[in-house]
Write a protein that holds these residues in place. Structure first.
Motif, PDB file in Angstrom:
ATOM      1  N   ASN A 143     -17.971  23.378 -15.014  1.00 40.03           N
ATOM      2  CA  ASN A 143     -17.380  22.071 -15.294  1.00 40.03           C
ATOM      3  C   ASN A 143     -18.412  21.238 -16.062  1.00 40.03           C
TER       4      ASN A 143
ATOM      5  N   THR B 191     -19.438  13.396 -18.012  1.00 36.89           N
ATOM      6  CA  THR B 191     -20.232  12.418 -18.761  1.00 36.89           C
ATOM      7  C   THR B 191     -21.151  11.673 -17.809  1.00 36.89           C
TER       8      THR B 191
ATOM      9  N   SER C  39     -28.493  10.657 -12.064  1.00 41.18           N
ATOM     10  CA  SER C  39     -27.837   9.990 -10.940  1.00 41.18           C
ATOM     11  C   SER C  39     -26.375  10.426 -10.918  1.00 41.18           C
TER      12      SER C  39
ATOM     13  N   HIS D 143     -18.009  13.562  -6.994  1.00 38.20           N
ATOM     14  CA  HIS D 143     -17.521  14.303  -8.169  1.00 38.20           C
ATOM     15  C   HIS D 143     -17.370  15.790  -7.838  1.00 38.20           C
TER      16      HIS D 143
ATOM     17  N   ARG E 260     -13.549  11.759 -17.350  1.00 44.07           N
ATOM     18  CA  ARG E 260     -12.367  11.744 -16.468  1.00 44.07           C
ATOM     19  C   ARG E 260     -12.261  13.104 -15.793  1.00 44.07           C
TER      20      ARG E 260
ATOM     21  N   THR F 298     -20.224   2.265 -25.143  1.00 43.43           N
ATOM     22  CA  THR F 298     -19.020   2.809 -24.490  1.00 43.43           C
ATOM     23  C   THR F 298     -18.224   1.711 -23.783  1.00 43.43           C
TER      24      THR F 298
ATOM     25  N   MET G 147     -15.846   2.050 -20.535  1.00 43.85           N
ATOM     26  CA  MET G 147     -15.271   3.398 -20.439  1.00 43.85           C
ATOM     27  C   MET G 147     -15.436   3.989 -19.028  1.00 43.85           C
ATOM     28  N   ASP G 148     -16.558   3.681 -18.362  1.00 47.87           N
ATOM     29  CA  ASP G 148     -16.800   4.240 -17.020  1.00 47.87           C
ATOM     30  C   ASP G 148     -16.159   3.408 -15.918  1.00 47.87           C
TER      31      ASP G 148
HETATM   32  C1  LIG Z   1     -19.818   6.434 -20.270  1.00 46.13           C
HETATM   33  C2  LIG Z   1     -19.765   7.049 -18.883  1.00 46.13           C
HETATM   34  C3  LIG Z   1     -20.930   7.194 -18.153  1.00 46.13           C
HETATM   35  C4  LIG Z   1     -20.906   7.780 -16.878  1.00 46.13           C
HETATM   36  N1  LIG Z   1     -22.078   7.947 -16.189  1.00 46.13           N
HETATM   37  C5  LIG Z   1     -22.065   8.593 -14.991  1.00 46.13           C
HETATM   38  C6  LIG Z   1     -23.305   8.861 -14.317  1.00 46.13           C
HETATM   39  O1  LIG Z   1     -24.396   8.560 -14.801  1.00 46.13           O
HETATM   40  N2  LIG Z   1     -23.223   9.503 -13.108  1.00 46.13           N
HETATM   41  C7  LIG Z   1     -22.049   9.881 -12.553  1.00 46.13           C
HETATM   42  O2  LIG Z   1     -22.052  10.464 -11.452  1.00 46.13           O
HETATM   43  N3  LIG Z   1     -20.858   9.642 -13.174  1.00 46.13           N
HETATM   44  C8  LIG Z   1     -20.854   9.020 -14.387  1.00 46.13           C
HETATM   45  N4  LIG Z   1     -19.677   8.800 -15.050  1.00 46.13           N
HETATM   46  C9  LIG Z   1     -18.405   9.141 -14.385  1.00 46.13           C
HETATM   47  C10 LIG Z   1     -18.037  10.613 -14.503  1.00 46.13           C
HETATM   48  O3  LIG Z   1     -18.183  11.103 -15.825  1.00 46.13           O
HETATM   49  C11 LIG Z   1     -16.561  10.818 -14.087  1.00 46.13           C
HETATM   50  O4  LIG Z   1     -16.368  10.330 -12.774  1.00 46.13           O
HETATM   51  C12 LIG Z   1     -16.068  12.240 -14.196  1.00 46.13           C
HETATM   52  O5  LIG Z   1     -14.679  12.232 -13.970  1.00 46.13           O
HETATM   53  C13 LIG Z   1     -16.708  13.210 -13.205  1.00 46.13           C
HETATM   54  O6  LIG Z   1     -16.254  14.494 -13.541  1.00 46.13           O
HETATM   55  P1  LIG Z   1     -15.619  15.529 -12.504  1.00 46.13           P
HETATM   56  O7  LIG Z   1     -14.672  14.753 -11.607  1.00 46.13           O
HETATM   57  O8  LIG Z   1     -14.910  16.533 -13.360  1.00 46.13           O
HETATM   58  O9  LIG Z   1     -16.751  16.125 -11.739  1.00 46.13           O
HETATM   59  C14 LIG Z   1     -19.674   8.219 -16.322  1.00 46.13           C
HETATM   60  C15 LIG Z   1     -18.488   8.079 -17.071  1.00 46.13           C
HETATM   61  C16 LIG Z   1     -18.535   7.512 -18.343  1.00 46.13           C
HETATM   62  C17 LIG Z   1     -17.260   7.381 -19.126  1.00 46.13           C
END
Ligand SMILES: Cc1cc2nc3c(=O)[nH]c(=O)nc-3n(C[C@H](O)[C@H](O)[C@H](O)COP(=O)(O)O)c2cc1C
Length: 158
Positions: free
Chosen positions: A28, A31, A48, A53, A83, A148, A151-152
């Motif tokens: 997998n 981001t 971090s 997740h 996502r 971004t 976006m998060d």
């Molecule tokens: C710009 C951006 C930055 C992100 N940074 C983080 C991060 O530093 N750490 C983290 O755990 N999730 C971060 N996320 C959230 C995860 O990418 C997101 O929850 C993702 O769905 C996790 O993937 P998974 O559910 O397939 O494991 C970020 C998302 C975005 C859009």
């Protein structure tokens, strides 16, 4: 109470990365912006990661990850891997790192890492990652976290 906290935290500069994880047949990628170098010798990166997740399960079980640097033209890639959905890896070209972690071929550069250890950090865990290999893949300027926007969904998370 801190006013405008999400905007203020986005003044702290971060890049935007796709973290590749794998455990056996499963792979997998997600981001992440909260990534930084934390040691010269050995070369270490800290990531971090939210332990809720799906990627965290694979990271913990597999013990490896790749850190892939996104470029200015990869806003949509950041959105895609930011996502949770099925077949998230489909439609992208992947290479296999020495550790087995998936490398995003379109990224600017990758770091192939072995997880050294974890430490707690509030609602996230910090994965300390030993960099075993790294290389440039494409030319370009890195995408920045502040570009971004929300976006998060961070605005709602404080
Ligand atoms: C710009 C951006 C930055 C992100 N940074 C983080 C991060 O530093 N750490 C983290 O755990 N999730 C971060 N996320 C959230 C995860 O990418 C997101 O929850 C993702 O769905 C996790 O993937 P998974 O559910 O397939 O494991 C970020 C998302 C975005 C859009």
């Amino acid at each position: 109470m801190i006013n405008n906290i999400d905007h203020l935290f986005k003044q702290i500069s971060h890049g935007v990365y796709v973290i590749g994880v794998t455990n056996g047949e499963k792979a997998n990628a997600f981001t992440a912006a909260w990534v930084m170098q934390v040691s010269f010798k050995p070369p270490l990166l800290a990531i971090s990661i939210n332990p809720e997740h799906y990627s965290y399960q694979l990271m913990q079980a597999g013990g490896v990850c790749s850190v892939n640097v996104l470029g200015q033209d990869q806003f949509n890639v950041a959105e895609h891997f930011g996502r949770s959905h099925q077949d998230k890896m489909a439609g992208f070209e992947w290479q296999k790192a020495t550790t087995g972690a998936p490398i995003l071929a379109s990224s600017l550069a990758y770091f192939d890492c072995k997880i050294s250890h974890y430490t707690d950090a509030g609602d996230h865990n910090i994965a300390i990652c030993q960099v075993l290999a790294a290389a440039t893949l494409n030319q370009g300027k890195p995408l920045l976290y502040h570009q971004t926007g929300d976006m998060d969904g961070g605005n709602q998370l404080y």
